[in-house]
Design a protein around this motif. Structure first.
Motif, PDB file in Angstrom:
ATOM      1  N   SER A 320     -12.448   9.942  22.698  1.00  0.00           N
ATOM      2  CA  SER A 320     -13.064  11.114  23.324  1.00  0.00           C
ATOM      3  C   SER A 320     -12.132  12.318  23.359  1.00  0.00           C
ATOM      4  O   SER A 320     -12.578  13.464  23.376  1.00  0.00           O
ATOM      5  CB  SER A 320     -13.516  10.766  24.747  1.00  0.00           C
ATOM      6  OG  SER A 320     -12.400  10.405  25.559  1.00  0.00           O
ATOM      7  N   ARG A 321     -10.819  12.095  23.391  1.00  0.00           N
ATOM      8  CA  ARG A 321      -9.866  13.206  23.418  1.00  0.00           C
ATOM      9  C   ARG A 321      -9.951  14.072  22.174  1.00  0.00           C
ATOM     10  O   ARG A 321      -9.605  15.256  22.212  1.00  0.00           O
ATOM     11  CB  ARG A 321      -8.432  12.678  23.576  1.00  0.00           C
ATOM     12  CG  ARG A 321      -8.137  12.056  24.925  1.00  0.00           C
ATOM     13  CD  ARG A 321      -6.705  11.523  24.964  1.00  0.00           C
ATOM     14  NE  ARG A 321      -5.738  12.572  24.723  1.00  0.00           N
ATOM     15  CZ  ARG A 321      -5.233  13.346  25.673  1.00  0.00           C
ATOM     16  NH1 ARG A 321      -5.631  13.196  26.923  1.00  0.00           N
ATOM     17  NH2 ARG A 321      -4.343  14.265  25.392  1.00  0.00           N
ATOM     18  N   GLU A 322     -10.424  13.478  21.067  1.00  0.00           N
ATOM     19  CA  GLU A 322     -10.491  14.211  19.808  1.00  0.00           C
ATOM     20  C   GLU A 322     -11.878  14.814  19.578  1.00  0.00           C
ATOM     21  O   GLU A 322     -12.177  15.247  18.471  1.00  0.00           O
ATOM     22  CB  GLU A 322     -10.161  13.267  18.648  1.00  0.00           C
ATOM     23  CG  GLU A 322      -8.851  12.515  18.821  1.00  0.00           C
ATOM     24  CD  GLU A 322      -7.657  13.442  18.910  1.00  0.00           C
ATOM     25  OE1 GLU A 322      -7.711  14.555  18.355  1.00  0.00           O
ATOM     26  OE2 GLU A 322      -6.655  13.056  19.561  1.00  0.00           O
ATOM     27  N   ALA A 323     -12.726  14.851  20.580  1.00  0.00           N
ATOM     28  CA  ALA A 323     -14.083  15.373  20.430  1.00  0.00           C
ATOM     29  C   ALA A 323     -14.042  16.844  20.018  1.00  0.00           C
ATOM     30  O   ALA A 323     -13.186  17.611  20.441  1.00  0.00           O
ATOM     31  CB  ALA A 323     -14.858  15.199  21.733  1.00  0.00           C
ATOM     32  N   LYS A 324     -15.000  17.243  19.181  1.00  0.00           N
ATOM     33  CA  LYS A 324     -15.099  18.618  18.695  1.00  0.00           C
ATOM     34  C   LYS A 324     -15.965  19.419  19.667  1.00  0.00           C
ATOM     35  O   LYS A 324     -17.172  19.218  19.743  1.00  0.00           O
ATOM     36  CB  LYS A 324     -15.697  18.660  17.285  1.00  0.00           C
ATOM     37  CG  LYS A 324     -14.906  17.864  16.259  1.00  0.00           C
ATOM     38  CD  LYS A 324     -13.502  18.414  16.086  1.00  0.00           C
ATOM     39  CE  LYS A 324     -12.724  17.634  15.025  1.00  0.00           C
ATOM     40  NZ  LYS A 324     -11.344  18.134  14.874  1.00  0.00           N
ATOM     41  N   LEU A 325     -15.344  20.315  20.389  1.00  0.00           N
ATOM     42  CA  LEU A 325     -16.061  21.115  21.376  1.00  0.00           C
ATOM     43  C   LEU A 325     -16.178  22.574  20.975  1.00  0.00           C
ATOM     44  O   LEU A 325     -16.992  23.302  21.548  1.00  0.00           O
ATOM     45  CB  LEU A 325     -15.360  21.009  22.745  1.00  0.00           C
ATOM     46  CG  LEU A 325     -15.201  19.607  23.327  1.00  0.00           C
ATOM     47  CD1 LEU A 325     -14.454  19.669  24.655  1.00  0.00           C
ATOM     48  CD2 LEU A 325     -16.560  18.948  23.523  1.00  0.00           C
ATOM     49  N   LEU A 326     -15.358  23.022  20.066  1.00  0.00           N
ATOM     50  CA  LEU A 326     -15.344  24.431  19.663  1.00  0.00           C
ATOM     51  C   LEU A 326     -16.114  24.638  18.364  1.00  0.00           C
ATOM     52  O   LEU A 326     -16.185  23.743  17.539  1.00  0.00           O
ATOM     53  CB  LEU A 326     -13.896  24.908  19.498  1.00  0.00           C
ATOM     54  CG  LEU A 326     -13.035  24.814  20.752  1.00  0.00           C
ATOM     55  CD1 LEU A 326     -11.620  25.253  20.443  1.00  0.00           C
ATOM     56  CD2 LEU A 326     -13.613  25.676  21.873  1.00  0.00           C
TER      57      LEU A 326
END
Length: 326
Positions: A320-326
């Motif tokens: 989850s830390r590497e999730a793409k949010l931008l």
């Protein structure tokens, strides 16, 4: 039959010099308590969501979001520490120890000062990003932002300690009854606090955001002119971005002014330079900590995506830390 009722109206019935509790109708007291508790809970939850989002997701580890994180930490402490204490004080009695009284007054100045300082740093960050985009990556580095954040917290601690130095040495000197806590400072200290934590930051934030708005408008007009030269339909997006820039500017400056002005003007205009303010004015000042996460994070799509990850428990997944949010 009258003595028990009179004792119930005292903060400390066992002392003859005890202060009296503020008398309110039960319905009004319950309504005020519910409203204050809701604001405190909302402030803590919103800022905690910001803290978790920026701290957890690696893609959000940027210099700008570091300032947002620092602001959220200060506002979270206001919601979790200062607001509950103000709920206790709504009865008109200080029921805790003298040490906690000193800590309470220190934190009230300290956290508000840190919050305002972070607002100034965020305005400087946005000024550089919009007005000098070519040099943003070299001027605004993570190391420099960390240094500015540390200096902001340190300066706020020194400022708050200086403001309250006389109160710490002469505690209870101005109390009229047992259970009352009044902090009285000199007019010079009130004036310095007014300049440092209200007027100065307001002028800086306003000037920087006006400059940002002017640059954003000029950029939008340049894009429209370029599209018109290419014989395309008149652009709608630049107009929307122009309006959004104006709206954001107005919200930021207006909310800061409305939340802070009543408290600081009441302090400066007081005949006896006392920082004792009404509960309503103090809660209005603290409410800025509830509105900050709305202004500075709800306008961003990455925050809405982060909240979705948190509430759907996707944050518990290993990647989850590497999730793409931008």
């Amino acid at each position: 039959m009258m003595e028990p009722l009179e004792d119930a109206a005292l903060c400390f019935p066992q002392f003859n010099t005890s202060c009296r509790k503020w008398s309110r109708p039960q319905t009004e007291a319950l309504l005020i308590f519910s409203l204050q508790s809701a604001v405190a809970l909302l402030t803590g939850v919103l800022n905690l969501l910001v803290i978790v989002s920026v701290s957890h997701f690696r893609q959000l580890h940027t210099s700008t979001n570091l300032l947002v994180l620092s602001l959220a930490v200060a506002d979270f402490l206001v919601g979790s520490l200062q607001m509950p204490i103000e709920i206790i004080l709504s009865q008109g009695c200080w029921l805790l120890s003298d040490f906690l009284c000193s800590v309470n007054f220190f934190l009230s100045y300290f956290l508000v000062s840190v919050s305002v300082g972070n607002l100034v740093l965020i305005s400087v960050d946005r000024y550089v990003a919009v007005c000098e985009p070519m040099f943003y990556s070299t001027k605004v580095t993570v190391g420099r932002v960390q240094l500015c954040v540390c200096l902001c917290w340190l300066f706020s601690a020194v400022h708050s300690s200086w403001i309250l130095r006389d109160f710490i040495q002469q505690q209870h000197s101005y109390d009229f009854c047992y259970g009352e806590q009044i902090v009285t400072i000199t007019y010079a200290q009130v004036a310095v606090d007014f300049m440092v934590t209200f007027l100065g930051p307001f002028v800086v934030i306003s000037c920087l955001y006006v400059r940002v708005f002017v640059v954003a408008v000029s950029q939008a007009r340049a894009v429209r002119s370029h599209l018109a030269a290419l014989r395309r339909s008149e652009a709608v997006k630049p107009k929307k971005s122009e309006l959004k820039a104006a709206r954001t500017l107005g919200v930021v400056v207006l909310v800061f002014l409305l939340c802070s002005a009543p408290y600081y003007f009441s302090s400066v205009s007081a005949e006896k330079s006392s920082t004792e303010a009404t509960s309503t004015v103090i809660w209005l000042l603290y409410s800025n900590s509830c509105l900050n996460p709305v202004i500075y994070t709800f306008f961003y799509s990455w925050f809405r995506k982060a909240i979705k990850h948190i509430f759907t428990l996707q944050i518990l997944q290993s990647e989850s830390r590497e999730a793409k949010l931008l």
